[in-house]
Write a protein that holds these residues in place. Sequence first.
Motif, PDB file in Angstrom:
ATOM      1  N   LEU A  59      52.963  50.099  28.834  1.00  0.00           N
ATOM      2  CA  LEU A  59      52.189  51.136  29.518  1.00  0.00           C
ATOM      3  C   LEU A  59      50.839  50.584  29.976  1.00  0.00           C
ATOM      4  O   LEU A  59      50.345  49.588  29.458  1.00  0.00           O
ATOM      5  CB  LEU A  59      51.969  52.328  28.597  1.00  0.00           C
ATOM      6  N   SER A  60      50.237  51.280  30.952  1.00  0.00           N
ATOM      7  CA  SER A  60      48.907  50.904  31.422  1.00  0.00           C
ATOM      8  C   SER A  60      48.013  52.141  31.410  1.00  0.00           C
ATOM      9  O   SER A  60      48.492  53.284  31.449  1.00  0.00           O
ATOM     10  CB  SER A  60      48.960  50.314  32.839  1.00  0.00           C
ATOM     11  N   ALA A  61      46.693  51.920  31.345  1.00  0.00           N
ATOM     12  CA  ALA A  61      45.749  53.033  31.239  1.00  0.00           C
ATOM     13  C   ALA A  61      44.478  52.745  32.013  1.00  0.00           C
ATOM     14  O   ALA A  61      44.081  51.591  32.204  1.00  0.00           O
ATOM     15  CB  ALA A  61      45.416  53.307  29.770  1.00  0.00           C
ATOM     16  N   LEU A  62      43.835  53.828  32.431  1.00  0.00           N
ATOM     17  CA  LEU A  62      42.543  53.787  33.115  1.00  0.00           C
ATOM     18  C   LEU A  62      41.568  54.657  32.345  1.00  0.00           C
ATOM     19  O   LEU A  62      41.828  55.843  32.124  1.00  0.00           O
ATOM     20  CB  LEU A  62      42.678  54.300  34.552  1.00  0.00           C
ATOM     21  N   SER A  63      40.446  54.076  31.922  1.00  0.00           N
ATOM     22  CA  SER A  63      39.375  54.830  31.284  1.00  0.00           C
ATOM     23  C   SER A  63      38.235  54.969  32.283  1.00  0.00           C
ATOM     24  O   SER A  63      37.576  53.996  32.631  1.00  0.00           O
ATOM     25  CB  SER A  63      38.885  54.109  30.016  1.00  0.00           C
ATOM     26  N   VAL A  64      38.018  56.207  32.778  1.00  0.00           N
ATOM     27  CA  VAL A  64      36.980  56.476  33.773  1.00  0.00           C
ATOM     28  C   VAL A  64      35.684  56.818  33.053  1.00  0.00           C
ATOM     29  O   VAL A  64      35.662  57.648  32.151  1.00  0.00           O
ATOM     30  CB  VAL A  64      37.391  57.633  34.704  1.00  0.00           C
ATOM     31  N   GLY A  65      34.588  56.161  33.462  1.00  0.00           N
ATOM     32  CA  GLY A  65      33.330  56.359  32.754  1.00  0.00           C
ATOM     33  C   GLY A  65      33.410  55.761  31.367  1.00  0.00           C
ATOM     34  O   GLY A  65      32.944  56.337  30.387  1.00  0.00           O
ATOM     35  N   ALA A  66      33.995  54.562  31.291  1.00  0.00           N
ATOM     36  CA  ALA A  66      34.347  53.974  30.001  1.00  0.00           C
ATOM     37  C   ALA A  66      33.143  53.683  29.118  1.00  0.00           C
ATOM     38  O   ALA A  66      33.220  53.744  27.894  1.00  0.00           O
ATOM     39  CB  ALA A  66      35.136  52.675  30.224  1.00  0.00           C
ATOM     40  N   TRP A  84      42.372  49.321  32.406  1.00  0.00           N
ATOM     41  CA  TRP A  84      41.259  49.267  33.351  1.00  0.00           C
ATOM     42  C   TRP A  84      40.102  50.086  32.787  1.00  0.00           C
ATOM     43  O   TRP A  84      40.262  51.288  32.513  1.00  0.00           O
ATOM     44  CB  TRP A  84      41.669  49.830  34.706  1.00  0.00           C
ATOM     45  N   LEU A  85      38.961  49.434  32.582  1.00  0.00           N
ATOM     46  CA  LEU A  85      37.752  50.119  32.128  1.00  0.00           C
ATOM     47  C   LEU A  85      36.819  50.237  33.325  1.00  0.00           C
ATOM     48  O   LEU A  85      36.336  49.238  33.849  1.00  0.00           O
ATOM     49  CB  LEU A  85      37.084  49.330  30.997  1.00  0.00           C
ATOM     50  N   TYR A  86      36.582  51.469  33.727  1.00  0.00           N
ATOM     51  CA  TYR A  86      35.883  51.762  34.983  1.00  0.00           C
ATOM     52  C   TYR A  86      34.591  52.494  34.666  1.00  0.00           C
ATOM     53  O   TYR A  86      34.595  53.529  33.982  1.00  0.00           O
ATOM     54  CB  TYR A  86      36.806  52.615  35.844  1.00  0.00           C
ATOM     55  N   ASP A  87      33.458  51.970  35.147  1.00  0.00           N
ATOM     56  CA  ASP A  87      32.175  52.611  34.862  1.00  0.00           C
ATOM     57  C   ASP A  87      31.174  52.249  35.954  1.00  0.00           C
ATOM     58  O   ASP A  87      31.267  51.177  36.563  1.00  0.00           O
ATOM     59  CB  ASP A  87      31.638  52.177  33.497  1.00  0.00           C
TER      60      ASP A  87
END
Length: 301
Positions: A59-66, A84-87
């Motif tokens: 599985l894959s994941a995206l953390s928005v505002g990590a 993906w850690l997105y900030d």
Amino acid sequence: MHLVKSDNLIDRGLRAAEYNIFEQNRIWARYSNEKPDVAASLMRTIRALHSRMTDDRELSALSVGAGNEPQFRILQSAFQRGLWLYDIDGAALATIRERQVRQALETVRLVQGDYRRDFQDSSVARQSLETIFDGQRQDLITLHHCLYYSKASEWPCLVRALYDQVLTPTGAIHMVMMSARETAPFTTTWLYNHFAGEYFGSSTDQDLPGLRHELSHNKGLIDCEFISETHKVQFWVDDFDLFMSVVWMILLYPQGHDYSLDQKIEITEFIIEHFWLPQRPLVQTQDYVTLHKSGSGRAPS
């Protein structure tokens, strides 16, 4: 007239307003019991994701505002296809980058960006799927305490864009925020409404259950199951500077409200009298909303 014995604390409280959001989040995560509370809800979502899988793919994941991602260990181990850690905050991502290099975490990807721009609607989100994720949809998207920095009126379009364009057909979106419906004195919601209302005539309208209600009546989400939870967490640290830094984060200074010097002094005096001297912890009621996508074209049973 300020009490002489409080002058030193007032000076420290004012200096604490200069902590950046990354430092404030780190202090909150370390000295509150919110991290395990979020982890428990997150794990229920991850177990549900795995139960829907019909093959053995990762599985894959995206953390928005990590930020510095308090749930990093859980997410990194559970989403081996990619995390993906997105900030928007480069300083927060730099901390993760050091760890990424030190531990040779090849499946972790760091992205600096503004979700209000990259996922503002379905058209833009479709482009971002290609430019940020190389066309790879995400099984889990987390929105943990990041929606404060956008208008509540923008949330439905943002969540629909992520749901339609970035999420896999059997994925989930996991959201958590301070509850806008809490009215008990001396909670974080009450504290924000008290001072933002007094100085700026505003109060929080960022209501996650309200978002759930609006989305649940959207015909485009017929394949979605909604799960809601409400929990209480608390924060206390025996260091006034650190305590006040979190108070300023809750009051959205300076990102949301630019309090004057006199206002900051009044706030600091209030915290000394009502929290610091009686050693009262900050209590936060927070709402969780999870969207589970069934991929069946009908609401899950």
